[in-house]
Design an enzyme around this catalytic site. Structure first.
Site, PDB file in Angstrom:
ATOM      1  N   HIS A 102       0.835  -1.198   0.000  1.00 24.30           N
ATOM      2  CA  HIS A 102       0.000   0.000   0.000  1.00 24.30           C
ATOM      3  C   HIS A 102       0.874   1.255   0.000  1.00 24.30           C
ATOM      4  O   HIS A 102       1.940   1.277   0.621  1.00 24.30           O
ATOM      5  CB  HIS A 102      -0.901   0.029   1.228  1.00 24.30           C
ATOM      6  CG  HIS A 102      -1.742  -1.200   1.380  1.00 24.30           C
ATOM      7  ND1 HIS A 102      -2.617  -1.625   0.408  1.00 24.30           N
ATOM      8  CD2 HIS A 102      -1.830  -2.100   2.390  1.00 24.30           C
ATOM      9  CE1 HIS A 102      -3.218  -2.722   0.819  1.00 24.30           C
ATOM     10  NE2 HIS A 102      -2.753  -3.042   2.012  1.00 24.30           N
ATOM     11  N   GLU A 119      -1.944  -0.163   8.181  1.00 22.15           N
ATOM     12  CA  GLU A 119      -2.946  -1.039   8.782  1.00 22.15           C
ATOM     13  C   GLU A 119      -2.303  -1.957   9.810  1.00 22.15           C
ATOM     14  O   GLU A 119      -1.082  -1.966  10.002  1.00 22.15           O
ATOM     15  CB  GLU A 119      -3.617  -1.883   7.693  1.00 22.15           C
ATOM     16  CG  GLU A 119      -2.655  -2.782   6.948  1.00 22.15           C
ATOM     17  CD  GLU A 119      -3.295  -3.507   5.764  1.00 22.15           C
ATOM     18  OE1 GLU A 119      -4.529  -3.583   5.697  1.00 22.15           O
ATOM     19  OE2 GLU A 119      -2.550  -3.992   4.908  1.00 22.15           O
ATOM     20  N   HIS A 177       3.117  -7.572   1.747  1.00 23.34           N
ATOM     21  CA  HIS A 177       2.425  -8.488   2.647  1.00 23.34           C
ATOM     22  C   HIS A 177       1.359  -9.271   1.904  1.00 23.34           C
ATOM     23  O   HIS A 177       0.918  -8.880   0.822  1.00 23.34           O
ATOM     24  CB  HIS A 177       1.790  -7.724   3.818  1.00 23.34           C
ATOM     25  CG  HIS A 177       0.768  -6.712   3.377  1.00 23.34           C
ATOM     26  ND1 HIS A 177       1.121  -5.483   2.872  1.00 23.34           N
ATOM     27  CD2 HIS A 177      -0.586  -6.748   3.345  1.00 23.34           C
ATOM     28  CE1 HIS A 177       0.024  -4.804   2.560  1.00 23.34           C
ATOM     29  NE2 HIS A 177      -1.032  -5.553   2.837  1.00 23.34           N
ATOM     30  N   ARG A 197      -1.110  -4.684  -6.388  1.00 17.60           N
ATOM     31  CA  ARG A 197      -0.774  -6.107  -6.410  1.00 17.60           C
ATOM     32  C   ARG A 197       0.542  -6.334  -7.128  1.00 17.60           C
ATOM     33  O   ARG A 197       0.726  -5.885  -8.253  1.00 17.60           O
ATOM     34  CB  ARG A 197      -1.873  -6.916  -7.105  1.00 17.60           C
ATOM     35  CG  ARG A 197      -3.209  -6.915  -6.414  1.00 17.60           C
ATOM     36  CD  ARG A 197      -4.122  -7.989  -7.016  1.00 17.60           C
ATOM     37  NE  ARG A 197      -5.505  -7.766  -6.598  1.00 17.60           N
ATOM     38  CZ  ARG A 197      -6.436  -7.207  -7.359  1.00 17.60           C
ATOM     39  NH1 ARG A 197      -6.137  -6.836  -8.599  1.00 17.60           N
ATOM     40  NH2 ARG A 197      -7.648  -7.031  -6.902  1.00 17.60           N
TER      41      ARG A 197
END
EC number: 5.3.1.8
Length: 321
Positions: A102, A119, A177, A197
């Site tokens: 991200h 996150e 991740h 991605r």
């Protein structure tokens, strides 16, 4: 209006890697492979509606517009887009998620008004062989990673970790991740739907076509020298004490065990979100009482003041720093 703890009707999202495990929380799932329950959200791709009390039926965006800092607190808004700053999810991973990364808030290719995405994950349940991908192997450079992608051997550049229930992972923007098959996860994140991605196992999406990859954006935003990602076991030795799981610029998340009455209090700066991980109990405040159970995500308004947790349960607490 007197403040009270808010529950929401989740927005369910079908994902190629999802399943039906969120039903164990008593949630109503539509047909399909449901991978994500957006439990508390104020985003163009999913806005949750209040399910209880006087505000029932109103979206989180409508509450923001009508009650503003009164309920959310003086810090309770994104400085970039004015929305509720966090997005709370439950994830059911029946298959491996794509390898992804991200951006942060400052990436110049973000859509207008979109935030970056820092996150954290808390593992609610995990099958015995469950694993995740969490960062690059030591010393991997952009050039080496780009070549590995070109030669279809990216998995050799990634760090794999076995996981079990109770593990906690902090994932700052820039961390490569991927959740693996067989985990059930609570996710606290910035209010963002920005995902790049890197690799998706050559599988087809729900539409029968290969899912889009975002190689250049991914290579641009990865923190090759380290993002500050950390993870920990979270076994609690005592009740009515908070263990800090994540302390980021965007949220603080803590874990606690309720075994007797636990008196708490909000501040004018921030709302509080409680996620019930296991067990049952109540949230009591001056004007009422709310029974809570596993999987519920409850927003405590900043102006609620004193409240008490009772029962026998494990809870996560998130608020703005």
């Amino acid at each position: 209006m007197k403040p009270y703890p808010l529950l929401f009707k989740p927005e369910m999202k079908e994902r190629v890697w999802g399943g039906r495990n969120l039903e164990q929380f008593g949630l109503e799932l539509p047909e399909g492979h449901i991978g994500e329950g957006w439990m508390i959200g104020d985003h163009p791709n999913g806005t949750t509606q209040v399910a209880n009390g006087e505000l029932a039926g109103l979206g989180l965006d409508q509450i923001r517009e009508q009650y503003g800092k009164e309920l959310f607190g003086t810090k309770g808004f994104s400085e970039k887009n004015g929305r509720f700053p966090l997005l709370i999810k439950l994830l059911d991973c029946q298959d491996d998620l794509s390898v992804q990364v991200h951006p942060n808030d400052h990436y110049d290719r973000l859509p207008k008004g979109e935030l970056g995405k820092t996150e954290m994950w808390y593992i609610l349940d995990a099958k015995p062989d469950a694993k995740i991908i969490y960062g690059l192997n030591d010393g991997v450079t952009r050039e080496q990673l780009a070549q590995a992608i070109e030669e279809n051997r990216i998995l050799g550049s990634l760090r794999e970790i076995a996981v079990e229930a109770g593990d906690s992972f902090y994932i700052p923007a820039g961390t490569v991740h991927a959740l693996g098959a067989g985990v059930l996860v609570a996710e606290i994140q910035q209010n963002s739907d920005s995902t790049y991605r890197l690799y998706d196992y050559d599988r087809l999406g729900l539409d029968g076509k290969p899912r889009e990859l975002h190689i250049e954006d991914s290579l641009n935003v990865i923190a090759y020298e380290g993002s500050g990602a950390t993870y920990m076991k979270t076994e609690l030795q005592a009740s009515n004490e908070w263990l800090t799981l994540a302390n980021s610029p965007f949220f603080v998340t803590e874990k606690g065990k309720v075994e007797q009455e636990w008196q708490l209090q909000t501040t004018e700066a921030s709302f509080v979100i409680h996620i019930i991980c296991d067990g049952t109990g109540t949230i009591r405040w001056a004007d009422g009482e709310l029974n809570v159970k596993p999987g519920q995500c409850c927003l405590i308004p900043a102006n609620l003041g004193e409240y008490t947790l009772t029962g026998s349960m494990t809870v996560l607490r998130s608020y703005l720093p």
